[in-house]
Motif scaffolding. Structure first.
Motif, PDB file in Angstrom:
ATOM      1  N   ILE A   1       0.863  -1.187   0.000  1.00 51.81           N
ATOM      2  CA  ILE A   1       0.000   0.000   0.000  1.00 51.81           C
ATOM      3  C   ILE A   1       0.897   1.234   0.000  1.00 51.81           C
ATOM      4  O   ILE A   1       1.681   1.448   0.938  1.00 51.81           O
ATOM      5  N   ASP A   2       0.774   2.021  -1.053  1.00 54.82           N
ATOM      6  CA  ASP A   2       1.596   3.215  -1.236  1.00 54.82           C
ATOM      7  C   ASP A   2       1.009   4.392  -0.448  1.00 54.82           C
ATOM      8  O   ASP A   2      -0.194   4.421  -0.190  1.00 54.82           O
ATOM      9  N   ASP A   3       1.864   5.337  -0.108  1.00 59.20           N
ATOM     10  CA  ASP A   3       1.418   6.584   0.550  1.00 59.20           C
ATOM     11  C   ASP A   3       0.542   6.289   1.760  1.00 59.20           C
ATOM     12  O   ASP A   3      -0.455   6.986   2.001  1.00 59.20           O
ATOM     13  N   PHE A   4       0.896   5.260   2.516  1.00 57.31           N
ATOM     14  CA  PHE A   4       0.017   4.841   3.602  1.00 57.31           C
ATOM     15  C   PHE A   4      -0.122   5.942   4.658  1.00 57.31           C
ATOM     16  O   PHE A   4       0.847   6.561   5.075  1.00 57.31           O
TER      17      PHE A   4
ATOM     18  N   ALA B   1       9.699   3.097   4.437  1.00 59.25           N
ATOM     19  CA  ALA B   1       9.548   4.545   4.605  1.00 59.25           C
ATOM     20  C   ALA B   1       9.889   5.243   3.290  1.00 59.25           C
ATOM     21  O   ALA B   1      10.913   4.958   2.680  1.00 59.25           O
ATOM     22  N   GLU B   2       9.028   6.153   2.863  1.00 59.40           N
ATOM     23  CA  GLU B   2       9.265   6.901   1.617  1.00 59.40           C
ATOM     24  C   GLU B   2       9.909   8.249   1.910  1.00 59.40           C
ATOM     25  O   GLU B   2       9.651   8.843   2.958  1.00 59.40           O
ATOM     26  N   GLY B   3      10.678   8.726   0.971  1.00 63.56           N
ATOM     27  CA  GLY B   3      11.147  10.112   1.039  1.00 63.56           C
ATOM     28  C   GLY B   3      12.126  10.400   2.157  1.00 63.56           C
ATOM     29  O   GLY B   3      12.105  11.487   2.735  1.00 63.56           O
TER      30      GLY B   3
HETATM   31 MG    MG Z   1       4.530   6.508  -2.460  1.00 61.15          MG
END
Ligand code: MG
Ligand code: C2E
Ligand code: MG
Ligand code: MG
Length: 280
Positions: A178-181, A235-237
């Protein structure tokens, strides 16, 4: 006087609208052209294991350089393709490119590549056929593909159909995340039912770590919940050492971000695979 002002305002509004329409039509025409020529391209961003520092995967991100328009961001292209009914064509080209690329990299290291999906692709009756066709054409093991979906997916009326679709994907051995959770509205009860492998903690939380109490609490809650559900967290970004350290300390499994690497053109990836990927 006020009448005059009103008229001017109207005229301004009008010309602004038509300017926007013209731009959109031009973009539309160029996108058709790019899809017909196969001119879209992908960059690949490393996913790093926070405990070992090894490269554990890659995420394919759409890049489009048009001769007339210059570089056009996926944040602009994807919604446009969705509006124009071109997202299935675009999504199929992305899957094809990823599978062809994976085939070329297989002798270097076998790390999974994540592909972002539009919810419209998952609603298509053709999607599973396209997926199976790509995997068999390029002889790609399903474990080497991960599909990233966002929470915009979770429309209550479609919950049952979507769950069935995810189960069909997962039963093939393809990974799901699941992206951008944390930015959407998925209910925890529904989340628990989904056959997913990982949650991607949205960049909006990560960027305020570790200084901001609110984001610290949210991140810890997501990590705790994921552990309870048997899911990994990516963790993104991640842009700073302090963010990476905080996440590693709290047992976040993977991270992506400019701190480790920007998304790379395909020809820059083999170096990363040779140096950073664990031996098979
Ligand atoms: Mg994302
Ligand atoms: P996403 O899947 O959440 O991808 C992460 C975005 O954050 C990427 O932007 C990436 O370049 C950027 N990013 C990565 N690390 C950092 C960082 O440390 N700091 C900052 N500020 N940004 C970072 P990009 O490539 O512009 O893509 C934007 C969105 O477009 C993606 O968000 C994804 O939702 C969508 N997208 C990209 N490629 C595709 C595709 O092939 N298909 C579909 N359906 N959507 C795509
Ligand atoms: Mg993504
Ligand atoms: Mg994002």
């Amino acid at each position: 006087r006020s009448k005059e002002l009103g008229r001017n305002k109207f005229r301004f509004y009008n010309s602004e609208m038509s300017e926007r329409t013209r731009q959109e039509m031009r973009l539309e025409e160029r996108l058709h052209h790019a899809l017909a020529k196969g001119a879209l391209n992908l960059h690949y961003q490393p996913k790093i294991n926070l405990a070992s520092g090894c490269l554990e995967g890659l995420e394919a991100l759409l890049r489009w350089h048009d001769d007339e328009l210059g570089q056009v961001s996926p944040a602009e292209v994807i919604p446009l393709a969705e509006r124009l009914g071109l997202i299935e064509t675009l999504g199929t080209q992305v899957l094809e490119m990823v599978c062809a690329q994976l085939q070329k990299w297989q002798h270097l290291a076998r790390v999974p590549v994540a592909v972002n999906l539009s919810v419209l692709q998952l609603q298509s009756e053709h999607f599973l056929r396209v997926l199976d066709h790509c995997l068999s054409r390029y002889q790609i093991a399903p474990e080497l593909i991960e599909l990233e979906i966002t929470e915009s997916f979770f429309i209550p009326e479609r919950a049952e159909a979507m769950l069935a679709m995810l189960e069909a994907i997962r039963s093939r051995g393809i990974r799901l995340s699941i992206d951008d959770f944390g930015t959407g509205y998925s209910s925890l009860a529904y989340l628990r039912k989904l056959p997913i492998n990982a949650l991607k903690l949205d960049r909006s939380f990560v960027q305020n770590l570790p200084g901001s109490q609110g984001e610290v609490e949210i991140s810890l809650a997501v990590l705790g919940m994921a552990r309870g559900l048997g899911l990994e967290v990516i963790a993104e970004g991640v842009e700073t050492a302090a963010q990476a350290e905080f996440l590693a300390k709290h047992h976040c499994q993977q991270a992506q971000g400019f701190y480790f690497s920007r998304p790379l053109p395909a020809d820059a990836v083999p170096r990363w695979l040779e140096i950073n990927a664990p031996n098979q």
